[in-house]
Design a protein around this motif. Structure first.
Motif, short mmCIF file in Angstrom:
data_model
loop_
_atom_site.label_atom_id
_atom_site.label_comp_id
_atom_site.label_asym_id
_atom_site.label_seq_id
_atom_site.Cartn_x
_atom_site.Cartn_y
_atom_site.Cartn_z
N SER A 80 38.30 38.98 23.77
CA SER A 80 39.11 37.40 23.64
C SER A 80 39.86 37.84 25.01
O SER A 80 40.13 36.87 24.95
CB SER A 80 40.85 38.49 23.07
OG SER A 80 41.20 39.50 22.66
N TYR A 81 39.67 38.39 26.01
CA TYR A 81 40.97 37.84 27.47
C TYR A 81 39.49 37.81 28.26
O TYR A 81 38.82 38.52 28.37
CB TYR A 81 42.07 39.66 28.15
CG TYR A 81 42.84 39.52 27.08
CD1 TYR A 81 43.50 38.77 27.04
CD2 TYR A 81 42.98 40.76 25.67
CE1 TYR A 81 44.50 38.92 26.78
CE2 TYR A 81 44.44 40.37 25.42
CZ TYR A 81 44.93 39.51 25.63
OH TYR A 81 46.34 39.89 24.68
N GLN A 82 39.49 37.01 28.79
CA GLN A 82 38.35 36.26 29.68
C GLN A 82 39.55 36.37 31.07
O GLN A 82 40.29 35.42 31.01
CB GLN A 82 37.71 35.07 29.17
CG GLN A 82 37.16 34.90 27.92
CD GLN A 82 36.21 34.01 27.87
OE1 GLN A 82 36.75 32.82 27.46
NE2 GLN A 82 35.00 33.85 28.14
N LEU A 83 39.07 36.64 32.17
CA LEU A 83 39.23 36.29 33.38
C LEU A 83 38.22 36.21 34.49
O LEU A 83 36.85 35.68 34.22
CB LEU A 83 39.90 38.05 33.88
CG LEU A 83 41.12 38.66 32.93
CD1 LEU A 83 40.68 40.02 34.11
CD2 LEU A 83 42.24 38.41 33.34
N ARG A 84 39.09 34.96 35.06
CA ARG A 84 38.46 34.28 35.83
C ARG A 84 39.26 34.44 37.35
O ARG A 84 40.32 34.51 37.44
CB ARG A 84 38.07 32.53 35.94
CG ARG A 84 36.79 31.54 36.44
CD ARG A 84 37.03 30.80 36.23
NE ARG A 84 38.50 29.83 35.72
CZ ARG A 84 38.45 28.78 35.52
NH1 ARG A 84 36.97 28.13 34.20
NH2 ARG A 84 39.39 28.26 35.54
N TYR A 85 38.41 35.02 38.26
CA TYR A 85 38.47 35.07 39.73
C TYR A 85 38.00 33.96 40.36
O TYR A 85 36.54 33.36 40.87
CB TYR A 85 38.15 36.22 40.35
CG TYR A 85 38.66 37.63 39.68
CD1 TYR A 85 40.11 38.23 40.64
CD2 TYR A 85 39.03 37.78 38.56
CE1 TYR A 85 40.78 39.05 39.34
CE2 TYR A 85 39.10 38.54 37.47
CZ TYR A 85 40.64 39.60 38.45
OH TYR A 85 40.51 40.66 37.65
N LYS A 86 38.52 33.10 41.19
CA LYS A 86 38.18 32.36 42.49
C LYS A 86 37.26 32.60 43.45
O LYS A 86 37.81 34.38 43.99
CB LYS A 86 38.79 31.13 43.11
CG LYS A 86 39.84 30.51 41.79
CD LYS A 86 40.47 29.44 42.08
CE LYS A 86 40.69 28.25 41.02
NZ LYS A 86 41.76 26.85 41.61
N SER A 87 36.68 32.33 44.56
CA SER A 87 36.07 32.79 45.50
C SER A 87 37.59 33.71 46.34
O SER A 87 36.93 34.84 47.47
CB SER A 87 34.98 31.75 46.31
OG SER A 87 36.08 30.90 47.25
N THR A 88 38.38 32.90 46.66
CA THR A 88 39.23 32.97 47.24
C THR A 88 40.90 33.73 46.81
O THR A 88 41.02 32.88 45.61
CB THR A 88 39.66 32.36 48.50
OG1 THR A 88 38.70 31.92 49.07
CG2 THR A 88 41.48 32.29 49.50
N VAL A 104 43.71 33.71 39.84
CA VAL A 104 42.97 34.79 39.03
C VAL A 104 43.91 34.16 37.82
O VAL A 104 44.84 33.52 38.09
CB VAL A 104 44.11 36.08 39.02
CG1 VAL A 104 43.39 36.58 38.10
CG2 VAL A 104 43.72 36.44 40.94
N SER A 105 42.85 33.57 36.72
CA SER A 105 43.84 32.86 35.69
C SER A 105 42.55 33.84 34.59
O SER A 105 42.07 34.57 34.21
CB SER A 105 42.82 31.56 35.42
OG SER A 105 41.70 31.03 35.48
N VAL A 106 43.62 33.17 33.46
CA VAL A 106 43.89 33.70 32.01
C VAL A 106 42.79 32.88 30.72
O VAL A 106 43.59 31.67 30.94
CB VAL A 106 44.15 34.94 31.60
CG1 VAL A 106 45.15 34.61 31.58
CG2 VAL A 106 43.61 35.79 30.38
N LYS A 107 42.25 33.00 30.25
CA LYS A 107 41.97 32.15 29.23
C LYS A 107 42.67 32.25 27.73
O LYS A 107 42.15 33.35 27.44
CB LYS A 107 40.42 32.19 28.63
CG LYS A 107 40.33 30.75 27.80
CD LYS A 107 38.45 30.91 27.76
CE LYS A 107 37.90 29.22 26.93
NZ LYS A 107 36.58 29.10 26.74
#
Length: 170
Positions: A80-88, A104-107
């Motif tokens: 259920s937790y999706q994480l996304r990291y940008k390149s920086t 850093v973000s979470v959906k």
């Protein structure tokens, strides 16, 4: 005529010094701490960042840091937790606290929300997205997730993390 070269001791010493000078940067790189070592220095687990960080900058006087990935990185935890990291990824690090976090973000439901702060409180990490926060056991972050498949890349399945989470308003 003798064709054998007989170097004098001074030219041999100069040659050895040249070799040492060339190898010193290579040896220094092995002694340079990784971004994961830096996290440990500030009492954070290495799993806050995914595998594959290619470099980082850290100003120890101010705590300002930047970590660099080859591109964006995302994966799911606990189905259920999706994480996304940008390149920086940037922020300010101090013992047990990451603030001004960017990259850093979470959906949550249908929206991506930036994680702006991470605080270690004993054996828990509190992730804040502003007015809301969630706590997770630090054991969930002892290893680094891999972009695309999270923690269980062998079977391409997502490993469940142990939640001790609650959502509260800050």
């Amino acid at each position: 005529m003798n064709l054998l070269f007989k170097p004098n001791p001074m030219s041999l010493m100069a040659f050895l010094c040249l070799i040492l000078l060339c190898l010193t940067p290579l040896m220094a790189d092995e002694d340079t701490p990784t971004v994961y070592d830096a996290l440990k220095e500030y009492d954070f687990p290495v799993g806050l960042l995914p595998k594959g960080v290619v470099g980082y900058d850290l100003d120890k006087a101010t705590g300002k840091f930047s970590a660099y990935l080859n591109g964006t990185c995302s994966f799911s935890l606990e189905n259920s937790y999706q994480l996304r990291y940008k390149s920086t990824i940037t922020g300010i690090i101090s013992r047990d606290k990451l603030t001004n976090l960017k990259g850093v973000s979470v959906k949550v439901l249908l929206f991506w929300i930036n994680i702006v702060e991470v605080v270690r409180d004993g054996e828990e990490l509190e992730f804040s997205v502003g007015i809301l926060s969630a706590n997770f056991a630090i054991d969930n972050f002892v290893e680094c997730a891999q972009c695309g498949c999270g923690l269980d890349c062998v079977n391409n399945q997502v490993t469940r993390i142990k939640t001790n989470a609650f959502v509260s308003s800050s």
